[in-house]
Motif scaffolding. Structure first.
Motif, PDB file in Angstrom:
ATOM      1  N   THR A 177       0.832  -1.201   0.000  1.00 15.06           N
ATOM      2  CA  THR A 177       0.000   0.000   0.000  1.00 15.06           C
ATOM      3  C   THR A 177       0.866   1.250   0.000  1.00 15.06           C
ATOM      4  N   ILE A 178       0.293   2.315  -0.557  1.00 15.74           N
ATOM      5  CA  ILE A 178       0.997   3.597  -0.605  1.00 15.74           C
ATOM      6  C   ILE A 178       0.813   4.389   0.689  1.00 15.74           C
ATOM      7  N   ARG A 179      -0.036   3.898   1.571  1.00 19.58           N
ATOM      8  CA  ARG A 179      -0.398   4.651   2.769  1.00 19.58           C
ATOM      9  C   ARG A 179       0.805   5.070   3.626  1.00 19.58           C
ATOM     10  N   PRO A 180       1.793   4.185   3.894  1.00 15.63           N
ATOM     11  CA  PRO A 180       2.944   4.625   4.716  1.00 15.63           C
ATOM     12  C   PRO A 180       3.683   5.814   4.120  1.00 15.63           C
ATOM     13  N   VAL A 181       3.750   5.860   2.785  1.00 16.96           N
ATOM     14  CA  VAL A 181       4.429   6.984   2.135  1.00 16.96           C
ATOM     15  C   VAL A 181       3.651   8.275   2.365  1.00 16.96           C
ATOM     16  N   ALA A 209       4.041   9.474   5.892  1.00 16.33           N
ATOM     17  CA  ALA A 209       5.360  10.080   6.110  1.00 16.33           C
ATOM     18  C   ALA A 209       5.412  11.491   5.555  1.00 16.33           C
ATOM     19  N   LEU A 210       4.772  11.705   4.401  1.00  9.92           N
ATOM     20  CA  LEU A 210       4.779  13.033   3.797  1.00  9.92           C
ATOM     21  C   LEU A 210       4.012  14.042   4.636  1.00  9.92           C
ATOM     22  N   GLU A 211       3.030  13.569   5.398  1.00  7.24           N
ATOM     23  CA  GLU A 211       2.274  14.476   6.263  1.00  7.24           C
ATOM     24  C   GLU A 211       3.105  14.976   7.436  1.00  7.24           C
ATOM     25  N   GLU A 212       4.151  14.260   7.778  1.00  4.53           N
ATOM     26  CA  GLU A 212       5.006  14.653   8.899  1.00  4.53           C
ATOM     27  C   GLU A 212       6.132  15.550   8.385  1.00  4.53           C
ATOM     28  N   GLN A 213       5.902  16.840   8.405  1.00  2.00           N
ATOM     29  CA  GLN A 213       6.902  17.762   7.871  1.00  2.00           C
ATOM     30  C   GLN A 213       8.221  17.664   8.628  1.00  2.00           C
ATOM     31  N   VAL A 214       8.156  17.320   9.902  1.00  2.00           N
ATOM     32  CA  VAL A 214       9.390  17.185  10.681  1.00  2.00           C
ATOM     33  C   VAL A 214      10.291  16.122  10.065  1.00  2.00           C
ATOM     34  N   THR A 215       9.672  15.038   9.598  1.00  2.00           N
ATOM     35  CA  THR A 215      10.449  13.962   8.972  1.00  2.00           C
ATOM     36  C   THR A 215      11.145  14.455   7.713  1.00  2.00           C
ATOM     37  N   LEU A 216      10.410  15.162   6.862  1.00  2.00           N
ATOM     38  CA  LEU A 216      11.007  15.664   5.624  1.00  2.00           C
ATOM     39  C   LEU A 216      12.072  16.716   5.897  1.00  2.00           C
ATOM     40  N   GLU A 271      17.999   3.695   2.247  1.00  2.00           N
ATOM     41  CA  GLU A 271      18.921   4.731   2.726  1.00  2.00           C
ATOM     42  C   GLU A 271      18.156   5.798   3.492  1.00  2.00           C
ATOM     43  N   ASN A 272      16.852   5.914   3.228  1.00  3.11           N
ATOM     44  CA  ASN A 272      15.989   6.809   4.000  1.00  3.11           C
ATOM     45  C   ASN A 272      15.587   6.098   5.283  1.00  3.11           C
ATOM     46  N   GLN A 273      15.951   6.669   6.414  1.00  2.00           N
ATOM     47  CA  GLN A 273      15.776   5.987   7.691  1.00  2.00           C
ATOM     48  C   GLN A 273      14.315   5.853   8.100  1.00  2.00           C
ATOM     49  N   HIS A 274      13.479   6.776   7.662  1.00  3.52           N
ATOM     50  CA  HIS A 274      12.065   6.699   8.037  1.00  3.52           C
ATOM     51  C   HIS A 274      11.413   5.536   7.305  1.00  3.52           C
ATOM     52  N   ALA A 275      10.759   4.645   8.069  1.00  4.15           N
ATOM     53  CA  ALA A 275      10.198   3.425   7.490  1.00  4.15           C
ATOM     54  C   ALA A 275       9.214   3.719   6.365  1.00  4.15           C
ATOM     55  N   GLY A 276       8.443   4.775   6.493  1.00  2.86           N
ATOM     56  CA  GLY A 276       7.446   5.088   5.478  1.00  2.86           C
ATOM     57  C   GLY A 276       8.039   5.496   4.151  1.00  2.86           C
TER      58      GLY A 276
END
Length: 339
Positions: free
Chosen positions: A248-252, A255-262, A283-288
Motif C-alpha cells: 500500500t501507498i499509505r505509509p508513504v 510520512a509526507l504528512e510529517e513535515q518534521v520527517t522531511l 537509505e531513507n531511515q524513516h520506514a514510510g
C-alpha cells in the motif's frame, strides 16, 4: 567479467525497467541495446549482478529488476545528466520570473518541479538563520507603537509591532533606523547579537531602554523557528504511480504528512558532498519512505545554500531526468533570490 560491461548491463536494466515497469530479460537487452556480446554472456553478467545484490528476480521465470543497491551504483556512475532543452529552460525562467514575492516564488517552484518530474516536489523555505539582512525599516504607528520590518537577502519579510512604555522621541526613530541598517545589513543573522549589543551602548542613556526593546524584538524574531517549514506539491502523482509501491501507498503518504520527517531528511542531505544528493530506498531511515527515492539540492543567493529543494518518488524513477529538473529549478530559484 568486465566491470565496465557489467555496468553497461546494469544501466540497460535500470533504463528499461524505469521505462516499462516490466522485469528485464537477457533477450530484451540483446534486442534493445548494442552491448556487443552474446546472449549467453549477458546471462552470465546478469547472474553475477544478481549474486552481487544489484538486481533481483521478482518471481520464477521472470526477468530481473534493479535493487536499491543497483540503483545506487547506477546513480553513482551516472556519466552525464541530460540538460533540459532550451524551450524547457525558457519556460522555467518565464514562469518563475513572473512571481511577485517570496511566497509566490516558492509556490511556483514547487508546482513547476512537480509538473516536470511527475513526482512529489518539496521546497524548504529559506532559513532565517542562514540568511543575511537586506534592510530594516521602522515605521511609527503612533506615540507608543512602532512597526519593525525585517527584510532578508532571500526576500523574506517579517513584521512585528512593538508596544512602547513611553512616547517616541522624534529624533530616536531616524537615528535607530540608520544605526540598525549600518550595523546589520549584509550580516548573517546568526552573527548579529554582539554588534547589536554594541550599537545599543552607542545611544544616550535615556534612549537605551527603547533601543534595547526594539533590538530584543529583532533578535526574538530572528530566533524563531518559523522558517523551518516546507511546501509540497504533486502528492497525487504518487497515486498514479501506486503500482510502484508493494502493498500500500499509505505509509508513504503518512510520512509526507510529517513535515518534521522531511525537514530532518533534507537537513541530513545538506551534509552530502554531492551538489545534487540522492537517497535511495532504505537509505531513507524513516520506514514510510523506505520504498522511495529523494533527489535534492540547495538553493540560495551568492552561491550559498539557504534551503533545499527536491523531488520524491518511487525508487523506479528517471534519476537522470529528475536530477536535471531539480538542478534547473534550483538554479533559477537562486537567481531570483539573488535579485
Amino acid at each position: 567479467m568486465s566491470d565496465d560491461r557489467r555496468l553497461d548491463v546494469l544501466r540497460a536494466i535500470v533504463q528499461d525497467y524505469v521505462l516499462t515497469h516490466e522485469p528485464v530479460g537477457s533477450r530484451v537487452l540483446v534486442e534493445r541495446h548494442a552491448l556487443g556480446v552474446s546472449p549467453a554472456t549477458i546471462r552470465n553478467d546478469m547472474a553475477a549482478l544478481e549474486d552481487a545484490g544489484y538486481i533481483a528476480q521478482p518471481h520464477t521465470s521472470a526477468g530481473r529488476v534493479p535493487t536499491d543497491k543497483g540503483y545506487r551504483l547506477f546513480v553513482d556512475r551516472l556519466a552525464e545528466v541530460k540538460p533540459l532543452s532550451a524551450p524547457e529552460r525558457r519556460a522555467i525562467g518565464t514562469f518563475l520570473d513572473e512571481a511577485v514575492d517570496l511566497d509566490d516564488v516558492v509556490d511556483r517552484s514547487v508546482r513547476l518541479l512537480a509538473h516536470l518530474t511527475q513526482q512529489v516536489a518539496v521546497v524548504q523555505y529559506p532559513s532565517l538563520r542562514r540568511s543575511a539582512l537586506r534592510h530594516l525599516e521602522l515605521v511609527p504607528l503612533g506615540e507608543r507603537r512602532l512597526l519593525v520590518v525585517i527584510i532578508t537577502d532571500t526576500g523574506r519579510v517579517e513584521q512585528r509591532t512593538v508596544e512602547l512604555d513611553a512616547p517616541l522621541a522624534d529624533h530616536v526613530v531616524p537615528e535607530l533606523r540608520a544605526r540598525l541598517n549600518v550595523t546589520a545589513v549584509g550580516r548573517r543573522l546568526v552573527d548579529l547579537a554582539a554588534p547589536l549589543e554594541q550599537m545599543v551602548e552607542a545611544f544616550e542613556p535615556p534612549d537605551r531602554p527603547l533601543v534595547r526593546h526594539v533590538v530584543r524584538v529583532v533578535e526574538d524574531t530572528l530566533a524563531e523557528s518559523i522558517e523551518e517549514r516546507i511546501v509540497m506539491a504533486g502528492t497525487a502523482n504518487l497515486a498514479r504511480a501506486g503500482t510502484d509501491f508493494p502493498g500500500t501507498i499509505r505509509p508513504v503518504l503518512e510520512a509526507l504528512e510529517e513535515q518534521v520527517t522531511l525537514l530532518r531528511l533534507l537537513t541530513e542531505m545538506a551534509e552530502d558532498q554531492a551538489a545534487v544528493s540522492v537517497r535511495i530506498g532504505r537509505e531513507n531511515q524513516h520506514a514510510g519512505l523506505s520504498e522511495t527515492s529523494i533527489v535534492a539540492t540547495g538553493y540560495g543567493a551568492d552561491g550559498e545554500a539557504v534551503a533545499r529543494i527536491g523531488s520524491l518518488g518511487p525508487t523506479r524513477m528517471d534519476y537522470a531526468g529528475t536530477i536535471a529538473s531539480v538542478r534547473a529549478v534550483a538554479r533559477y530559484l537562486s537567481r531570483i533570490l539573488a535579485g
